[in-house]
Design a protein around this motif. Structure first.
Motif, mmCIF file in Angstrom:
data_model
loop_
_atom_site.group_PDB
_atom_site.id
_atom_site.type_symbol
_atom_site.label_atom_id
_atom_site.label_comp_id
_atom_site.label_asym_id
_atom_site.label_seq_id
_atom_site.Cartn_x
_atom_site.Cartn_y
_atom_site.Cartn_z
ATOM 1 N N ARG A 102 -47.315 84.418 69.500
ATOM 2 C CA ARG A 102 -46.084 83.982 68.824
ATOM 3 C C ARG A 102 -44.932 84.980 68.922
ATOM 4 N NH1 ARG A 102 -45.450 84.474 63.415
ATOM 5 N NH2 ARG A 102 -47.718 84.629 63.181
ATOM 6 N N PRO A 103 -45.178 86.303 68.756
ATOM 7 C CA PRO A 103 -44.027 87.224 68.823
ATOM 8 C C PRO A 103 -43.531 87.495 70.238
ATOM 9 C CG PRO A 103 -45.956 88.272 67.786
ATOM 10 C CD PRO A 103 -46.404 87.000 68.383
ATOM 11 N N LEU A 104 -44.328 87.211 71.256
ATOM 12 C CA LEU A 104 -44.009 87.666 72.604
ATOM 13 C C LEU A 104 -42.646 87.195 73.111
ATOM 14 C CD1 LEU A 104 -47.476 87.469 74.416
ATOM 15 C CD2 LEU A 104 -46.259 89.502 73.627
ATOM 16 N N PRO A 105 -42.248 85.940 72.928
ATOM 17 C CA PRO A 105 -40.935 85.538 73.453
ATOM 18 C C PRO A 105 -39.770 86.306 72.836
ATOM 19 C CG PRO A 105 -42.259 83.613 72.896
ATOM 20 C CD PRO A 105 -42.966 84.804 72.336
ATOM 21 N N HIS A 115 -56.450 85.276 76.004
ATOM 22 C CA HIS A 115 -55.766 84.797 74.809
ATOM 23 C C HIS A 115 -54.291 85.202 74.774
ATOM 24 C CE1 HIS A 115 -56.947 88.870 73.987
ATOM 25 N NE2 HIS A 115 -56.369 88.898 72.792
ATOM 26 N N VAL A 116 -53.865 86.141 75.618
ATOM 27 C CA VAL A 116 -52.446 86.494 75.669
ATOM 28 C C VAL A 116 -51.767 85.966 76.925
ATOM 29 C CG1 VAL A 116 -52.712 88.547 74.241
ATOM 30 C CG2 VAL A 116 -52.879 88.767 76.717
ATOM 31 N N GLU A 117 -52.533 85.517 77.883
ATOM 32 C CA GLU A 117 -51.940 85.059 79.142
ATOM 33 C C GLU A 117 -50.909 83.953 78.960
ATOM 34 O OE1 GLU A 117 -54.789 85.963 82.856
ATOM 35 O OE2 GLU A 117 -55.611 84.494 81.450
ATOM 36 N N PRO A 118 -51.072 83.006 78.003
ATOM 37 C CA PRO A 118 -50.041 81.972 77.855
ATOM 38 C C PRO A 118 -48.657 82.518 77.532
ATOM 39 C CG PRO A 118 -52.045 81.284 76.739
ATOM 40 C CD PRO A 118 -52.246 82.719 77.146
ATOM 41 N N GLY A 119 -48.564 83.725 76.995
ATOM 42 C CA GLY A 119 -47.269 84.281 76.636
ATOM 43 C C GLY A 119 -46.680 85.239 77.646
ATOM 44 N N LEU A 120 -47.425 85.567 78.699
ATOM 45 C CA LEU A 120 -46.956 86.600 79.627
ATOM 46 C C LEU A 120 -45.731 86.160 80.416
ATOM 47 C CD1 LEU A 120 -50.312 88.047 81.028
ATOM 48 C CD2 LEU A 120 -48.935 88.826 79.082
#
Length: 320
Positions: free
Chosen positions: A63-66, A83-88
């Motif tokens: 959630r914070p990545l963008p 679990h973090v790849e969708p935000g990379l």
């Protein structure tokens, strides 16, 4: 007139543990506590180093990545990064993604051995027998003299082999993405699986989850395993085709011990709960008393390197 000098901003770090609980954190950084709560502890745009909350789910991680327009490092506390790849894709170029190599090897390898031994020696049946006050004696398979195949020979796979060493296995074979040689012997390429699977009594999955490994243990993989073999999954649930595994379990041909499932958590009423010859643990490979000391050492060491401008460890990807 004296010119005005402007000091460089102090890099901000988001931690899933409180800074006063971690020994050895370097000075010169500003620390904020974020464990996945809806409210952010500071402006995400100012975060330079983001340590992802552990076992808090996809939303908390991504959630914070963008909003992290100035982030330089994303550090997971898990061995996997799926679990973090969708935000990379939403991060700026040049962000280093680091995993938690060195944190989970001991715990995951321990659980792997526990799953193998409990399954072979019939522990689930003994527990049910105790519930029913039944004395279920007899002969059961031993790990001694068995052939074990480790699919995914990274640091966790090597730690599993370390713990297999005293058990007098007939053979331990190793498989990774590409072939190489180790002090213990050759590591086969994944293309060699069709020849190796029929020779193994126990097949351990310890691979990362990525497009190449999703569904790896599908119908053809399982069909190549010898009758009566045990499949142990301590990787990620989607590495195994659940429907294909259910068919093999229902036939009685294979046994399985699963710390991870697809779907996960396994919902009430799912047929895998009551399939024959399966032992299920609720994804507890890394969540033991060994986690926190190792996680804290990793965080302190990485941030010390970051603050000093030295190369980081465990960099698995750079965005852009």
């Amino acid at each position: 007139m004296t010119p005005t000098t402007h000091s460089a901003p102090v890099p901000e770090v988001w931690l899933p543990l409180r800074a006063d609980e971690i020994e050895g954190l370097p000075e010169g950084l500003t620390y904020h506590f974020y464990d996945g709560a809806q409210e952010y502890p500071a402006d995400p745009a100012d975060c330079a180093y983001y340590v992802v909350p552990y076992m808090k789910g996809l939303d908390a991680a991504v959630r914070p990545l963008p909003l992290m327009r100035g982030v330089q490092v994303v550090q997971t506390l898990s061995a996997g990064i799926d679990h973090v790849e969708p935000g990379l894709a939403q991060l700026p170029a040049g962000v280093r993604l680091c995993n938690a190599k060195g944190v989970h090897e001991a715990s995951t390898a321990e659980l792997t051995l526990a799953l193998i031994l409990a399954s072979l020696r019939g522990f689930p049946g003994f527990v049910h027998g105790q519930d029913d006050e039944e004395w279920r004696s007899g002969f059961y398979p031993a790990l001694a003299d068995k052939s074990v195949l480790i699919v995914g020979y990274g640091s966790i796979g090597a730690a599993i082999e370390d713990r297999l060493a005293p058990f007098e296995c007939a053979r331990v074979a190793r498989v990774a993405r590409s072939a190489r040689t180790t002090a213990r012997g050759p590591v086969h390429a994944i293309d060699d699986l069709p020849a190796l699977l029929p020779e193994a009594d126990v097949v351990v999955l310890a691979t990362p989850l990525n497009p190449a490994t999703q569904g790896l243990a599908g119908a053809d993989f399982l069909a190549a395993m010898r009758d009566g073999a045990l499949l142990v999954n301590v990787a990620r649930g989607p590495v195994v085709d659940t429907e294909a595994l259910l068919a093999e379990l229902a036939s009685g041909r294979l046994h399985a011990a699963l710390d991870v499932t697809d779907p996960e958590p396994l919902p009430s009423g799912h047929p895998l709960w009551h399939a024959p010859n399966v032992l299920i643990t609720p994804h507890v490979g890394g969540s033991t008393s060994a986690f926190l000391p190792r996680a804290k050492r990793l965080i302190a060491g990485q941030l010390t390197r970051f603050a000093a401008g030295r190369p980081l460890e465990n960099v698995v990807r750079t965005t852009g």
